[in-house]
Design a protein around this motif. Structure first.
Motif, short mmCIF file in Angstrom:
data_model
loop_
_atom_site.label_atom_id
_atom_site.label_comp_id
_atom_site.label_asym_id
_atom_site.label_seq_id
_atom_site.Cartn_x
_atom_site.Cartn_y
_atom_site.Cartn_z
N GLN A 229 25.46 17.23 95.89
CA GLN A 229 23.99 17.14 95.79
C GLN A 229 23.33 17.49 97.12
OE1 GLN A 229 22.38 16.12 92.65
NE2 GLN A 229 24.44 16.65 92.02
N GLU A 230 23.93 18.43 97.85
CA GLU A 230 23.32 18.86 99.11
C GLU A 230 22.06 19.67 98.84
OE1 GLU A 230 24.34 20.80 103.42
OE2 GLU A 230 25.99 20.21 102.11
N ARG A 231 21.12 19.54 99.76
CA ARG A 231 19.87 20.30 99.66
C ARG A 231 20.07 21.63 100.39
NH1 ARG A 231 13.99 17.78 100.14
NH2 ARG A 231 12.74 19.61 100.67
N MET A 232 19.89 22.74 99.68
CA MET A 232 20.14 24.06 100.27
C MET A 232 19.10 25.06 99.78
SD MET A 232 24.28 24.37 100.05
CE MET A 232 24.37 25.56 101.39
N ILE B 223 18.68 21.28 95.04
CA ILE B 223 19.76 20.30 95.12
C ILE B 223 20.95 20.92 94.38
CG2 ILE B 223 20.52 17.97 94.51
CD1 ILE B 223 18.30 17.99 96.62
N VAL B 224 22.08 21.01 95.06
CA VAL B 224 23.22 21.72 94.47
C VAL B 224 24.33 20.73 94.11
CG1 VAL B 224 24.82 23.65 94.69
CG2 VAL B 224 22.66 23.68 95.95
N GLY B 225 24.80 20.85 92.87
CA GLY B 225 25.89 20.01 92.40
C GLY B 225 26.80 20.78 91.48
N VAL B 226 27.57 20.06 90.71
CA VAL B 226 28.61 20.67 89.89
C VAL B 226 28.05 21.65 88.85
CG1 VAL B 226 28.71 18.81 88.15
CG2 VAL B 226 30.78 20.08 88.72
N ASN B 227 26.80 21.46 88.45
CA ASN B 227 26.19 22.37 87.48
C ASN B 227 25.40 23.51 88.12
OD1 ASN B 227 27.09 20.96 85.13
ND2 ASN B 227 25.59 19.37 85.61
N GLY B 228 25.51 23.63 89.44
CA GLY B 228 24.74 24.67 90.12
C GLY B 228 23.47 24.10 90.73
N GLU C 138 29.86 30.95 112.64
CA GLU C 138 29.21 29.65 112.39
C GLU C 138 28.10 29.81 111.36
OE1 GLU C 138 30.19 26.92 113.16
OE2 GLU C 138 31.39 27.09 114.97
N HIS C 139 27.47 30.98 111.45
CA HIS C 139 26.40 31.34 110.54
C HIS C 139 26.80 31.15 109.09
CE1 HIS C 139 22.78 33.08 111.86
NE2 HIS C 139 22.70 33.91 110.87
N ALA C 140 28.11 31.41 108.82
CA ALA C 140 28.57 31.42 107.44
C ALA C 140 29.01 30.04 106.95
CB ALA C 140 29.73 32.41 107.30
N SER C 141 28.88 29.02 107.79
CA SER C 141 29.38 27.70 107.39
C SER C 141 28.63 27.17 106.17
CB SER C 141 29.29 26.71 108.54
OG SER C 141 27.96 26.57 108.95
N TYR C 142 27.42 27.69 105.93
CA TYR C 142 26.66 27.26 104.74
C TYR C 142 27.39 27.65 103.46
CZ TYR C 142 25.09 32.05 103.94
OH TYR C 142 25.08 33.40 103.68
N ILE C 143 28.28 28.66 103.52
CA ILE C 143 29.03 29.05 102.33
C ILE C 143 30.00 27.93 101.95
CG2 ILE C 143 30.61 30.77 101.37
CD1 ILE C 143 29.46 32.66 103.62
N VAL C 144 30.61 27.30 102.96
CA VAL C 144 31.49 26.15 102.69
C VAL C 144 30.67 25.00 102.11
CG1 VAL C 144 32.83 24.31 103.80
CG2 VAL C 144 33.36 26.69 104.27
N ASP C 145 29.49 24.76 102.69
CA ASP C 145 28.62 23.69 102.17
C ASP C 145 28.29 23.94 100.69
OD1 ASP C 145 28.53 22.52 104.67
OD2 ASP C 145 26.68 23.55 105.26
N LEU C 146 28.04 25.20 100.37
CA LEU C 146 27.67 25.56 98.99
C LEU C 146 28.87 25.38 98.06
CD1 LEU C 146 25.46 26.64 97.16
CD2 LEU C 146 26.14 28.96 97.78
N ALA C 147 30.02 25.86 98.49
CA ALA C 147 31.23 25.72 97.66
C ALA C 147 31.56 24.23 97.46
CB ALA C 147 32.40 26.44 98.32
N ARG C 148 31.43 23.44 98.52
CA ARG C 148 31.70 22.00 98.42
C ARG C 148 30.71 21.32 97.47
NH1 ARG C 148 31.10 18.41 102.16
NH2 ARG C 148 32.89 17.15 101.56
N ALA C 149 29.44 21.75 97.54
CA ALA C 149 28.42 21.14 96.69
C ALA C 149 28.78 21.31 95.21
CB ALA C 149 27.05 21.77 96.97
N ILE C 150 29.31 22.50 94.88
CA ILE C 150 29.70 22.77 93.50
C ILE C 150 31.01 22.04 93.16
CG2 ILE C 150 30.50 24.59 91.95
CD1 ILE C 150 28.50 26.42 93.49
N ALA C 151 31.96 22.12 94.08
CA ALA C 151 33.28 21.54 93.81
C ALA C 151 33.25 20.02 93.75
CB ALA C 151 34.27 22.01 94.88
N TYR C 152 32.50 19.41 94.66
CA TYR C 152 32.52 17.94 94.79
C TYR C 152 31.21 17.27 94.38
CZ TYR C 152 36.58 19.11 97.69
OH TYR C 152 37.77 19.61 98.16
N ASP C 153 30.28 18.07 93.82
CA ASP C 153 29.01 17.51 93.36
C ASP C 153 28.30 16.75 94.48
OD1 ASP C 153 27.14 17.30 91.31
OD2 ASP C 153 27.86 15.34 90.68
#
Length: 441
Positions: free
Chosen positions: A335-338, A362-367, A318-333
């Motif tokens: 704008q999640e706060r991380m 704030i993470v989006g398509v440009n990083g 569960e600890h690693a679920s933030y990796i999915v959040d990060l990948a999604r933030a880049i893939a789908y823009d």
């Protein structure tokens, strides 16, 4: 909807099965068409891969899966690299911990001389993977959670300044999970945090719920009394050494009750307590090798032998679920706060702009776009300047193959009492790291 192709670099890691289970659990949010494992230790990776092949077949048979030691095969046609490598494996971690302890100095995998030794091994490994990714899949992003994250992040900033790499750490996530439990909130995502520091070296300054209510007073009350300890901690951080780390946050908090500390600060504020409580003959590396490592590999072998996950005790990380959040933030823009490790560039105005700091972004398509955390107090600034100098000297020592700079780095660490001890530790570390470090002059 696009389906993504992922390479897990460090396919033989004990964390890999938990991450695969977590990715499969989140396919609705983050669809995957292909997973590849890459590792330079074929046999170790094979044990994990044989089990993961069964897991993937059972849970998502449409996903193409392969494990390889060939860079071109591993890094061609991918969208993300999820990297958690450990150069030298646990055998070298044991040396990182035991050599400093010989001299009465903290032996820890990411802090002090042990972290510096590990950093000197990791830099080359992470740069190599980054170069493979950019050669074979130039549009891919690397999500790097290989330790020691602070030194690795500084190395990628300095030596690969234009690379698409995000350096992340799960420790603040783990602490925020505990905070949510202390507060009785369903999830850490119900909190909005302000935080600044370096990796494994930072402070929360503000925590609010979604209605804007200040949660700091209640958290401080708990931490003042118990640290981050709860009656019952589960999962990866449930064993006694983690419990004592969470309890020790009480003493760390006392040094600056205006903020809430990252647990790793205990190694810098109370190094003598850590040395006193550590068995120099049986360190954390031994606990992990005898505990988690044996458990994970026996479970993997069982799954591979039986051809089924039925009765398996492997758990979703569960600890690693933030990796999915990060990948999604880049893939789908999204704008999640991380919380990420990024070049300061004014996020902390009164601090070195080239320092790699850990701040909300704030993470989006440009990083990532770092959020300004404001000027910081003298106490934290002084500590951070000393620590960032250590990290920068390590990277310079690696790049320039400089004995002098590595000696200076170890001397400058708050965990080391003087330059003589620093030199003794360095000479011992050089001896055991010959096949991993550049030759120092």
């Amino acid at each position: 909807m696009k389906k993504f192709s992922i390479t897990v670099a460090g396919g033989g890691s004990t964390f890999t099965p938990g991450i695969i289970l977590m990715l499969l659990e989140n396919l609705a949010k983050f669809p995957i068409r292909q997973i590849k494992f890459y590792d330079n230790d074929k046999e170790r990776q094979q044990q994990v891969a044989d089990a993961c092949a069964v897991i993937i077949k059972e849970k998502a048979s449409e996903i193409n899966f392969l494990a390889t030691t060939e860079p071109e095969e591993a890094f061609t046609d991918i969208d993300f690299v999820m990297a958690h490598i450990r150069v030298g494996k646990y055998a070298m971690r044991e040396k990182d911990e035991k050599i400093p302890l010989k001299y009465g100095v903290v032996g820890q995998e990411t802090c002090g001389p042990g972290g510096i030794a590990y950093g000197m091994r990791s830099i080359g490994g992470v740069l190599e993977i980054l170069d493979y990714m950019e050669k074979y899949s130039p549009n891919a992003w690397m999500l790097n959670y290989s330790n020691p994250a602070a030194i690795v992040a500084e190395a990628t900033r300095k030596l690969r300044p234009n690379s698409k790499i995000l350096n992340i750490c799960d420790m603040p996530i783990g602490i925020e999970n505990l905070m949510a439990k202390i507060l009785g909130l369903p999830s850490r995502k119900d909190m909005t945090i302000r935080y600044y520091g370096l990796n494994h070296f930072g402070w929360w300054t503000d925590i609010r719920d979604k209605d804007g209510n200040d949660l700091m007073p209640k958290l401080k009350e708990h931490v003042k009394e118990y640290g981050y300890d709860l009656e019952k901690n589960e999962g990866q951080h449930a064993d006694e050494s983690w419990q004592s780390t969470f309890r020790k946050a009480k003493d760390v908090y006392a040094v600056d009750p205006d903020t809430l500390p990252n647990t790793y600060l205990k190694y810098y504020f109370y190094p003598q307590d850590e040395v006193a409580h550590t068995d120099p003959n049986y360190t954390r590396a031994n606990q992990v090798m005898d505990g988690r490592e044996k458990f994970i590999f026996s479970q993997c072998n069982r799954i591979a032998d039986l051809g089924t996950t039925e009765g398996s005790e492997l758990e979703i990380d569960e600890h690693a679920s933030y990796i999915v959040d990060l990948a999604r933030a880049i893939a789908y823009d999204t704008q999640e706060r991380m919380l990420l490790i990024v070049e300061n560039n004014g996020a902390i105005p009164n601090f070195d702009p080239t320092a790699m700091v850990e701040v909300p972004c704030i993470v989006g398509v440009n990083g990532p776009e770092p959020l300004v955390q404001g000027t910081i107090p003298r106490f934290q600034k002084g500590l951070m300047e000393q620590q960032v100098a250590v990290e920068k000297l390590v990277v310079e020592a690696w790049e320039e193959q400089s004995y002098q700079k590595l000696w200076q780095a170890i001397t400058l660490s708050r965990t080391v009492p003087n330059a003589r001890v620093a030199k003794q530790i360095l000479d011992d570390l050089i001896e055991v790291n010959k096949e991993y470090w550049p030759e120092l002059h």
